[in-house]
Design a protein around this motif. Structure first.
Motif, PDB file in Angstrom:
ATOM      1  N   ASP A   5      68.326  54.058  40.403  1.00 31.39           N
ATOM      2  CA  ASP A   5      66.517  54.462  40.363  1.00 31.39           C
ATOM      3  C   ASP A   5      65.770  53.975  39.606  1.00 31.39           C
ATOM      4  O   ASP A   5      64.566  53.687  39.880  1.00 31.39           O
ATOM      5  CB  ASP A   5      66.697  56.121  40.328  1.00 31.39           C
ATOM      6  CG  ASP A   5      67.123  56.756  41.619  1.00 31.39           C
ATOM      7  OD1 ASP A   5      67.320  56.009  42.448  1.00 31.39           O
ATOM      8  OD2 ASP A   5      67.383  57.954  41.670  1.00 31.39           O
ATOM      9  N   GLU A  13      60.641  54.970  49.551  1.00 35.47           N
ATOM     10  CA  GLU A  13      61.636  56.089  49.379  1.00 35.47           C
ATOM     11  C   GLU A  13      62.760  55.796  50.311  1.00 35.47           C
ATOM     12  O   GLU A  13      63.929  55.736  49.959  1.00 35.47           O
ATOM     13  CB  GLU A  13      61.133  57.081  49.569  1.00 35.47           C
ATOM     14  CG  GLU A  13      62.053  58.380  48.719  1.00 35.47           C
ATOM     15  CD  GLU A  13      61.476  59.741  48.839  1.00 35.47           C
ATOM     16  OE1 GLU A  13      60.432  59.987  48.972  1.00 35.47           O
ATOM     17  OE2 GLU A  13      62.511  60.789  48.850  1.00 35.47           O
ATOM     18  N   TYR A  20      70.697  52.306  48.956  1.00 36.40           N
ATOM     19  CA  TYR A  20      71.760  53.144  48.033  1.00 36.40           C
ATOM     20  C   TYR A  20      72.984  53.296  48.885  1.00 36.40           C
ATOM     21  O   TYR A  20      73.939  53.318  48.454  1.00 36.40           O
ATOM     22  CB  TYR A  20      71.151  54.247  47.170  1.00 36.40           C
ATOM     23  CG  TYR A  20      72.098  54.606  46.388  1.00 36.40           C
ATOM     24  CD1 TYR A  20      72.293  54.207  45.033  1.00 36.40           C
ATOM     25  CD2 TYR A  20      72.769  56.035  46.628  1.00 36.40           C
ATOM     26  CE1 TYR A  20      73.048  54.687  44.097  1.00 36.40           C
ATOM     27  CE2 TYR A  20      73.746  56.422  45.715  1.00 36.40           C
ATOM     28  CZ  TYR A  20      73.865  55.871  44.516  1.00 36.40           C
ATOM     29  OH  TYR A  20      74.841  56.447  43.510  1.00 36.40           O
TER      30      TYR A  20
END
Lengths: 178, 278
Positions: free
Chosen positions: A25, B19, B26
């Motif tokens: 992140d 996002e 990920y």
């Protein structure tokens, strides 16, 4: 006793997983912005960021206790990915040769913020290759001058000089628009 | 942030990371890493099983050289397609199960007496480590000339690892597919007449380009008993080279050998590969 040991072990494993998500992140925006300043296009920047993480994520456990080193490793990959991109698919074309900056009519049609992103990217694309590289590392990857110097094999003072010159140019253009 | 240059606008006017993109990426890299780990596990299992194959071969060779033992089991040995097949109800490696002796270097290590006592008299297997190397490296300096199959079943990819005997008498090459199936080709400089161990009534003679070849259905599974569904192996000779093609199918999750659904189809494919050797 045995249960405690298992619980501790599970907790450690969870902590490690959480840390890596946090690292991701933290790193992703920097990698993405690095590419954004390099290529000036959100979609291409996403594609190149994805390529970088695909290449660099597997090796993360080698850098378990050295997140700084891992960050450096990721940006080493990012630089190669960018170089490959420009070599193979995107021959160097200076912005002013390719198209003009958006005109007023275009500004009115677009959301102000989107225009700002695009306008700034276009300004960055007008810089020399070296200036753009250093701007990408400074304001995209958020590296310190020392880190940039290490990665680019320039002296720290040289990095500072190039940055200063580039930012002055960008600010002048930016303020004109403002 | 460093505002020494009046550069705040360079931080503020960057597009945010979407996002959805961040989450999908990920997920993708996490899955890719897990697959990579599974591949490593399968590769490890793969070499364990290859090693087991080689151990069977070496024990068989030593067994053949031991006259005392040979005399006592002559009634189990039969010739199929020019190969001496020794049919056994139990794996010749049973006695080695508890105490495998491996040589750490180039020097072979004889087994301990305690181990030797658990297997038939005079069998004291000597096990050599299997040298593995990148295929390209092995192909640059092959220990002897051997042929390559021109036909490979669809979906199989050549492994970049190759095994090579320190004696330089044989090499091992393999192909694998995504489902965990693997075909190994063992090329041996020449067949010296040693006994090839197999299960009872597990062999069949077939033809490879008009010459006799030996098919063996099965392998030793749990408790060292023969399972006719665990493997299919084809032995044949061509220009003095002894080739063996062996098919295995392993579980993708734990690498354990799985029973083969249709061994006859596998046998047909192995014969087709064998006939394409050039």
């Amino acid at each position: 006793m045995e249960i405690n040991r298992i619980q501790t072990s599970e907790k450690s494993a969870l902590t490690i997983d959480m840390d890596w998500r946090e690292v991701y992140d933290q790193l992703l925006p920097r990698v993405f912005h690095f590419f954004y300043y390099k290529v000036g296009d959100v979609h291409i920047a996403e594609e190149l960021a994805a390529t970088t993480f695909e290449k660099g994520w597997k090796s993360r456990e080698k850098y378990h206790s050295q997140l700084g080193a891992y960050r450096f490793y990721i940006f080493g990959i990012a630089q190669k990915v960018a170089a490959d991109y420009f070599r193979k698919r995107h021959p160097e074309v200076r912005l002013e040769e390719a198209y003009d900056l958006p005109d007023h009519q275009c500004v009115e049609e677009q959301a102000e913020r989107h225009f700002d992103f695009q306008y700034l990217a276009n300004l960055v694309e007008r810089l020399t290759e070296r200036e753009r590289d250093i701007i990408s590392l400074k304001y995209g990857a958020e590296m310190t001058n020392r880190e940039i110097a290490k990665l680019t094999h320039l002296s720290e003072s040289n990095v500072g000089t190039i940055l200063n010159r580039a930012v002055v140019k960008l600010r002048q253009e930016w303020e004109k628009m403002a | 942030m460093n505002n020494n240059y009046g550069d705040e606008f360079l931080y503020k006017n960057r597009p945010p990371v979407r996002e959805e993109f961040a989450n999908r990426l990920y997920q993708h890299i996490s899955n890719t890493t897990k697959e990579g780990k599974n591949k490593m596990t399968l590769r490890t299992f793969s070499w364990v099983w290859r090693f087991a194959t080689v151990m069977v071969l070496l024990v068989a060779m030593l067994f053949a050289l031991s006259t005392g033992v040979r005399a006592s089991v002559l009634e189990w040995i039969k010739m199929v397609a020019g190969f001496n097949v020794e049919e056994r109800a139990e794996s010749p490696l049973k006695g080695l199960d508890e105490e495998p002796i491996l040589s750490a270097g180039n020097t072979p290590v004889p087994t301990l007496n305690s181990t030797a006592q658990m297997i038939p008299e005079a069998i004291s297997p000597t096990i050599y480590p299997v040298t593995t190397a990148p295929l390209t490296q092995m192909m640059q300096h092959p220990p002897f000339e051997f042929g390559w199959p021109q036909y490979i079943p669809e979906g199989y990819v050549l492994s970049d690892n190759a095994g090579e005997a320190q004696s330089e008498n044989w090499v091992l090459i393999s192909w694998g597919n995504r489902d965990g199936a693997e075909i190994e080709m063992l090329a041996e400089k020449s067949y010296s007449g040693y006994n090839i161990p197999a299960g009872i009534d597990s062999t069949q003679e077939v033809q490879v380009n008009g010459k006799p070849a030996l098919l063996i259905f099965g392998f030793w599974g749990e408790n060292h008993t023969w399972n006719p569904k665990l493997s299919v192996a084809l032995h044949w000779q061509n220009d003095d080279i002894h080739y063996t093609l062996t098919f295995w199918s392993r579980s993708k999750t734990n690498g354990v050998i799985q029973p083969i659904e249709n061994t006859e189809t596998v046998a047909d494919e192995l014969v087709k590969m064998a006939e394409s050797i050039q």
